[in-house]
Design a protein around this motif. Structure first.
Motif, PDB file in Angstrom:
ATOM      1  N   LEU A  79       6.530   3.440 -13.389  1.00  4.01           N
ATOM      2  CA  LEU A  79       5.768   2.794 -12.422  1.00  4.01           C
ATOM      3  C   LEU A  79       4.935   4.182 -11.935  1.00  4.01           C
ATOM      4  CD1 LEU A  79       4.501   0.886 -10.204  1.00  4.01           C
ATOM      5  CD2 LEU A  79       7.070   1.220  -9.038  1.00  4.01           C
ATOM      6  N   ARG A  80       3.700   4.086 -11.967  1.00  2.00           N
ATOM      7  CA  ARG A  80       2.603   5.251 -11.297  1.00  2.00           C
ATOM      8  C   ARG A  80       2.064   4.645 -10.138  1.00  2.00           C
ATOM      9  NH1 ARG A  80       2.095   5.840 -17.110  1.00  2.00           N
ATOM     10  NH2 ARG A  80       0.821   4.316 -17.242  1.00  2.00           N
ATOM     11  N   VAL A  81       2.248   5.301  -8.999  1.00  2.54           N
ATOM     12  CA  VAL A  81       1.613   4.876  -7.941  1.00  2.54           C
ATOM     13  C   VAL A  81       0.492   5.940  -7.440  1.00  2.54           C
ATOM     14  CG1 VAL A  81       2.258   4.915  -5.522  1.00  2.54           C
ATOM     15  CG2 VAL A  81       3.981   4.287  -7.247  1.00  2.54           C
ATOM     16  N   LEU A 129       0.124  -4.248  -7.808  1.00 10.01           N
ATOM     17  CA  LEU A 129       0.151  -4.531  -6.435  1.00 10.01           C
ATOM     18  C   LEU A 129      -0.389  -3.203  -5.507  1.00 10.01           C
ATOM     19  CD1 LEU A 129       3.823  -5.970  -6.155  1.00 10.01           C
ATOM     20  CD2 LEU A 129       1.689  -7.251  -6.121  1.00 10.01           C
ATOM     21  N   MET A 130      -1.033  -3.608  -4.375  1.00  9.74           N
ATOM     22  CA  MET A 130      -1.376  -2.754  -3.130  1.00  9.74           C
ATOM     23  C   MET A 130      -0.584  -3.084  -2.140  1.00  9.74           C
ATOM     24  SD  MET A 130      -5.482  -1.715  -2.055  1.00  9.74           S
ATOM     25  CE  MET A 130      -5.658  -0.791  -0.735  1.00  9.74           C
ATOM     26  N   ASP A 186      -4.576   2.848 -14.380  1.00  5.50           N
ATOM     27  CA  ASP A 186      -3.415   2.050 -14.944  1.00  5.50           C
ATOM     28  C   ASP A 186      -2.339   2.190 -13.633  1.00  5.50           C
ATOM     29  OD1 ASP A 186      -2.530   4.488 -15.845  1.00  5.50           O
ATOM     30  OD2 ASP A 186      -2.068   3.755 -17.614  1.00  5.50           O
ATOM     31  N   TYR A 187      -2.484   2.547 -12.738  1.00  9.45           N
ATOM     32  CA  TYR A 187      -1.532   2.358 -11.624  1.00  9.45           C
ATOM     33  C   TYR A 187      -0.910   0.880 -11.479  1.00  9.45           C
ATOM     34  CZ  TYR A 187      -3.322   7.188 -10.399  1.00  9.45           C
ATOM     35  OH  TYR A 187      -3.617   8.162 -10.336  1.00  9.45           O
ATOM     36  N   GLY A 188       0.515   0.997 -11.159  1.00 11.29           N
ATOM     37  CA  GLY A 188       1.020  -0.255 -10.861  1.00 11.29           C
ATOM     38  C   GLY A 188       0.860  -0.746  -9.646  1.00 11.29           C
ATOM     39  N   LEU A 189       0.966   0.293  -8.733  1.00 10.71           N
ATOM     40  CA  LEU A 189       0.833   0.497  -7.335  1.00 10.71           C
ATOM     41  C   LEU A 189       0.285   1.380  -6.724  1.00 10.71           C
ATOM     42  CD1 LEU A 189       2.412  -1.028  -4.688  1.00 10.71           C
ATOM     43  CD2 LEU A 189       4.159   0.915  -5.016  1.00 10.71           C
TER      44      LEU A 189
END
Length: 324
Positions: A142-144, A234-235, A202-205
């Protein structure tokens, strides 16, 4: 006219001390003396405007703030913001970036003490609690992306629950403070409405804690965030409540957003609302500041395309109309 910035600076220090003693009449005289020593020093004009505003002499305040803005068109002091709050200029759709950068560069050394100890700021904690139920569904690693990362308060809360955090902030001094914590992979000084190529796509959040309040129109920031999220990513972000559509500028020099405008912007930027709650973000002058804590999901654009196609006229009916 000769200019003596050193003399002007000394006089302005005296003026500010007099303001601290509530001797505003004397402070005005000394500030004017500072301006006479260096008429082109925008800071002295700004201070003069501030003192006049404190005294309720609004026309004089407006004149001083306008002079400040004329001397510094990029507006590092925020004179246009003050003129907006005084009703002397039209409201823009964001605060001047140079002003925000200068504000937080100056604020950086005392930022965390001020927010945590004096303002009881809880934005990162509220955002984490809002996103916690959805973390298991997000792809790993998970990259934020932390928008408006400041000194790294979001990373303080999120770091143990995600794999990678990158941060973006307008203020280089804020970035330096965040870097010292060691939580971030990448930290970049940049505008959140125009994210640099050095960041992933390609951030997940994406997290935006108390930063969208410095923008009126949220579309550029929402579009920039959407471009960096994977489909379904998601944001989570905070906003302050507003009754004026689509937004207004509050006395704390932050924008407040109307619920209908928020929903319209999210739809236009291909976000679906997952959760929308309210909470107390911080204290301001002893009063609680309530806001929205929102979780939204990034679409891939197909649903919007299908919706638009669904509104197209039926080809057979169109031909029929032409024939007859």
């Amino acid at each position: 006219m000769s200019k003596d910035r050193l003399l002007a600076s000394r006089r302005l220090d005296v003026a500010l001390a007099l303001v601290g003693q509530n001797d505003t009449e004397a402070a005005i005289d000394v500030t004017r003396a500072a301006i006479s020593a260096d008429p082109d020093w925008e800071e002295a004009h700004f201070v003069l405007g501030d003192i006049f505003e404190r005294m309720g002499q609004l026309e004089n305040a407006i004149e001083a703030f306008r002079q400040c803005l004329a001397l510094d068109p990029v507006d590092r002091m925020g004179a246009e913001v003050r003129l907006t709050l005084l009703g002397a200029v039209a409201m823009r759709d964001r605060l001047p970036p140079d002003y925000v950068r200068a504000l937080f560069d100056d604020y950086a050394p005392r930022f965390e003490i001020s927010l945590r100890d004096r303002l009881a700021y809880r934005g990162p904690e509220l955002l984490f609690e809002a996103i916690r139920p959805y973390l298991p569904e997000l792809l790993r690693p998970l990259r934020v992306l932390d928008l408006g990362c400041g000194t790294g308060l979001v990373a303080d809360v999120f770091a143990g629950h995600v794999d990678v955090i990158d941060g973006v902030d307008l203020s280089p001094r804020m970035i330096n403070r965040a870097k010292a914590k060691g939580f971030y992979r990448n930290l970049i000084a940049a505008d959140i409405t125009d994210l640099p190529d050095g960041l992933d796509r390609d951030y997940g959040l994406v997290v935006a804690a108390d930063v969208l309040n410095y923008l009126g129109d949220l579309v550029p920031a929402l579009q920039a965030a959407h471009e960096r999220l994977v489909p379904g990513g998601l944001m989570v972000f905070t906003l302050e409540h507003g009754d004026a559509f689509p937004f207004d500028l509050g006395p704390g020099q932050r924008f407040r957003h109307h619920e209908r405008a928020i929903h319209d912007w999210l739809k236009d930027c291909q976000f679906e609302i997952v959760a929308d709650a309210t909470g107390i973000l911080r204290q301001e002058k002893g009063n609680p500041v309530s806001g929205r804590i929102m979780v939204v999901r990034a679409g891939d654009g197909m649903s919007k395309l299908i919706g638009e196609l669904g509104r197209l006229p039926d080809p057979d009916l169109s031909i029929d109309r032409i024939v007859h």
